[in-house]
Motif scaffolding. Structure first.
Motif, PDB file in Angstrom:
ATOM      1  N   GLN A 195       2.879   3.035  15.247  1.00 33.04           N
ATOM      2  CA  GLN A 195       2.278   3.755  16.360  1.00 33.04           C
ATOM      3  C   GLN A 195       1.306   2.935  17.195  1.00 33.04           C
ATOM      4  O   GLN A 195       1.265   3.085  18.419  1.00 33.04           O
ATOM      5  N   SER A 196       0.510   2.074  16.549  1.00 31.82           N
ATOM      6  CA  SER A 196      -0.620   1.444  17.241  1.00 31.82           C
ATOM      7  C   SER A 196      -0.684  -0.053  16.957  1.00 31.82           C
ATOM      8  O   SER A 196      -1.525  -0.523  16.182  1.00 31.82           O
ATOM      9  N   PRO A 197       0.201  -0.843  17.582  1.00 27.46           N
ATOM     10  CA  PRO A 197       0.233  -2.288  17.303  1.00 27.46           C
ATOM     11  C   PRO A 197      -1.067  -3.012  17.594  1.00 27.46           C
ATOM     12  O   PRO A 197      -1.306  -4.097  17.038  1.00 27.46           O
ATOM     13  N   GLU A 198      -1.918  -2.438  18.442  1.00 22.60           N
ATOM     14  CA  GLU A 198      -3.184  -3.104  18.757  1.00 22.60           C
ATOM     15  C   GLU A 198      -4.099  -3.200  17.527  1.00 22.60           C
ATOM     16  O   GLU A 198      -5.069  -3.967  17.525  1.00 22.60           O
ATOM     17  N   LEU A 199      -3.774  -2.485  16.459  1.00 17.19           N
ATOM     18  CA  LEU A 199      -4.590  -2.503  15.245  1.00 17.19           C
ATOM     19  C   LEU A 199      -4.084  -3.500  14.202  1.00 17.19           C
ATOM     20  O   LEU A 199      -4.617  -3.564  13.095  1.00 17.19           O
ATOM     21  N   LEU A 200      -3.072  -4.291  14.540  1.00 18.23           N
ATOM     22  CA  LEU A 200      -2.417  -5.126  13.539  1.00 18.23           C
ATOM     23  C   LEU A 200      -3.339  -6.163  12.904  1.00 18.23           C
ATOM     24  O   LEU A 200      -3.223  -6.447  11.709  1.00 18.23           O
ATOM     25  N   LEU A 201      -4.236  -6.740  13.663  1.00 21.33           N
ATOM     26  CA  LEU A 201      -5.099  -7.769  13.090  1.00 21.33           C
ATOM     27  C   LEU A 201      -5.967  -7.188  11.979  1.00 21.33           C
ATOM     28  O   LEU A 201      -6.027  -7.740  10.872  1.00 21.33           O
ATOM     29  N   ASP A 202      -6.634  -6.084  12.245  1.00 26.87           N
ATOM     30  CA  ASP A 202      -7.446  -5.438  11.208  1.00 26.87           C
ATOM     31  C   ASP A 202      -6.565  -4.937  10.063  1.00 26.87           C
ATOM     32  O   ASP A 202      -6.941  -5.027   8.887  1.00 26.87           O
ATOM     33  N   ALA A 203      -5.401  -4.409  10.401  1.00 24.85           N
ATOM     34  CA  ALA A 203      -4.548  -3.762   9.398  1.00 24.85           C
ATOM     35  C   ALA A 203      -3.928  -4.740   8.416  1.00 24.85           C
ATOM     36  O   ALA A 203      -3.480  -4.335   7.339  1.00 24.85           O
ATOM     37  N   THR A 204      -3.868  -6.028   8.752  1.00 26.39           N
ATOM     38  CA  THR A 204      -3.230  -7.010   7.872  1.00 26.39           C
ATOM     39  C   THR A 204      -4.224  -7.759   6.999  1.00 26.39           C
ATOM     40  O   THR A 204      -3.863  -8.740   6.340  1.00 26.39           O
ATOM     41  N   GLU A 205      -5.473  -7.312   6.946  1.00 22.46           N
ATOM     42  CA  GLU A 205      -6.447  -7.928   6.040  1.00 22.46           C
ATOM     43  C   GLU A 205      -6.069  -7.609   4.588  1.00 22.46           C
ATOM     44  O   GLU A 205      -5.534  -6.544   4.289  1.00 22.46           O
ATOM     45  N   ASP A 206      -6.354  -8.550   3.698  1.00 26.76           N
ATOM     46  CA  ASP A 206      -5.937  -8.394   2.297  1.00 26.76           C
ATOM     47  C   ASP A 206      -6.953  -9.036   1.358  1.00 26.76           C
ATOM     48  O   ASP A 206      -7.494 -10.096   1.653  1.00 26.76           O
ATOM     49  N   ARG A 207      -7.181  -8.377   0.213  1.00 24.59           N
ATOM     50  CA  ARG A 207      -8.032  -8.952  -0.825  1.00 24.59           C
ATOM     51  C   ARG A 207      -7.356  -8.959  -2.203  1.00 24.59           C
ATOM     52  O   ARG A 207      -7.985  -9.343  -3.175  1.00 24.59           O
ATOM     53  N   LEU A 208      -6.104  -8.548  -2.273  1.00 21.31           N
ATOM     54  CA  LEU A 208      -5.462  -8.389  -3.583  1.00 21.31           C
ATOM     55  C   LEU A 208      -4.669  -9.595  -4.054  1.00 21.31           C
ATOM     56  O   LEU A 208      -4.556  -9.810  -5.262  1.00 21.31           O
ATOM     57  N   HIS A 209      -4.059 -10.366  -3.162  1.00 24.28           N
ATOM     58  CA  HIS A 209      -3.159 -11.393  -3.669  1.00 24.28           C
ATOM     59  C   HIS A 209      -3.222 -12.728  -2.934  1.00 24.28           C
ATOM     60  O   HIS A 209      -3.083 -13.785  -3.556  1.00 24.28           O
TER      61      HIS A 209
END
Length: 326
Positions: free
Chosen positions: A227-241
């Motif tokens: 729905q909201s590609p403008e959020l991709l940078l924040d949405a792809t943050e990761d701390r698990l692997h």
């Protein structure tokens, strides 16, 4: 009186299979999210009297670190996957002739093993047409039995963006359509990476705060991709692997960091070492490609930027007309 022979696949029956590459995890969606890419392995499988013969060509004709040749006997992963399905449904397997053209590079985090497994399972489904009904749910189950987890095989089977999970009934999935504004870039290095090694670096437990962090980003990533590609940078943050695996592929980790610092939603593709960029702007994707192609040397060697799209069909299987088999 001897028992009547069971149903058999007619000698000469042949099917064509086409299966896409995949990128799993997508940053925070560890072992859960996967995306089908428009790079494909294609093969033709023919039932024979006996034996197994495999002919493989293309960039995916080598496997593992060091470019070892893909096996051309019963140890071949496609062949093993075909035989697994026949064993699971209780039908005697025929001999197999497999002719494959592989475009998915091995050992790069683009789902080559998952594609091989799905190819074999779909080939078995096609060969068993009219003998045993192998449903889409069966295909997912059999492929997951071989792969060990469904995050790569689900998008290879169904296409698009998939959420995969396992419950008491077995592996399940939900397929979603990706927003048309999302465009893909995959940065592929010369070097390979062992998935087994990458997984061995993963801790058995993670801090509570990191688990909560990834839960929020995974939920946000589904919204960003659909729905909201403008959020991709924040949405792809990761701390698990990704941080835990960085020591095994420092060039990959550095490229991800460089791309993200420039505003691009970059993540490790699967177990690596390839890097996936999820762009919401064509100009931004081209800028990311320029940054990728400027990198050379290091343990990973030169990097190649590939501008890709989402494969929405997933794996396909169709019969080959009699007399037209390769």
């Amino acid at each position: 009186m001897a028992d009547a022979p069971g149903p058999v696949v007619p000698v000469g029956r042949a099917v064509r299979v086409r299966v896409p590459a995949t990128s799993a995890n997508l940053g925070p969606g560890f072992d859960t999210l996967g995306l089908a890419l428009n790079v494909h392995d294609e093969l033709e499988v023919t039932a024979t009297e006996s034996g197994i013969a495999v002919d493989v060509s293309g960039v995916g004709a080598t496997a593992g670190e060091g470019g070892d040749a893909v096996p051309t006997d019963e140890s071949n992963l496609v062949a093993r996957s075909v035989l697994h399905v026949f064993d699971r449904v209780g039908i005697a397997a025929p001999g197999l002739r497999i002719v494959a053209t592989n475009s998915i590079p091995h050992g790069r985090g683009l789902g080559s093993s998952g594609a091989a497994i799905v190819s074999g399972v779909l080939a078995a489904k096609g060969l068993l047409e009219g003998i045993v009904d192998v449903s889409d749910e069966d295909v997912l189950r059999f492929a997951t039995e071989l792969e060990g987890h469904p995050d790569n095989v689900a998008p290879a089977i169904f296409g698009g963006l998939t959420i995969a999970w396992v419950d008491e009934t077995g592996p399940r999935h939900k397929q979603l359509a990706v927003h048309r504004g999302v465009s893909l870039l995959v940065a592929v290095p010369e070097a390979t990476m062992s998935t087994k090694l990458a997984r061995s670096l993963q801790p058995d437990a993670v801090p509570h705060a990191d688990a909560v962090f990834n839960l929020s980003r995974s939920a946000l990533l589904v919204a960003a991709l659909t729905q909201s590609p403008e959020l991709l940078l924040d949405a792809t943050e990761d701390r698990l692997h990704q941080a835990y695996r960085a020591s095994a592929m420092p060039d990959t980790s550095a490229l991800v960091a460089e791309l993200r610092a420039a505003g691009h939603a970059a993540v490790v593709s699967g177990a690596g070492p390839s890097v996936l960029v999820l762009a919401s702007d064509p100009a931004a994707r081209l800028e990311a490609a320029r940054l990728v192609e400027e990198r050379s040397g290091g343990a990973m060697g030169a990097w190649r930027a590939r501008l890709l799209a989402v494969d929405i069909r997933g794996g396909t299987v169709e019969p080959v007309p009699t007399g037209a088999a390769a």
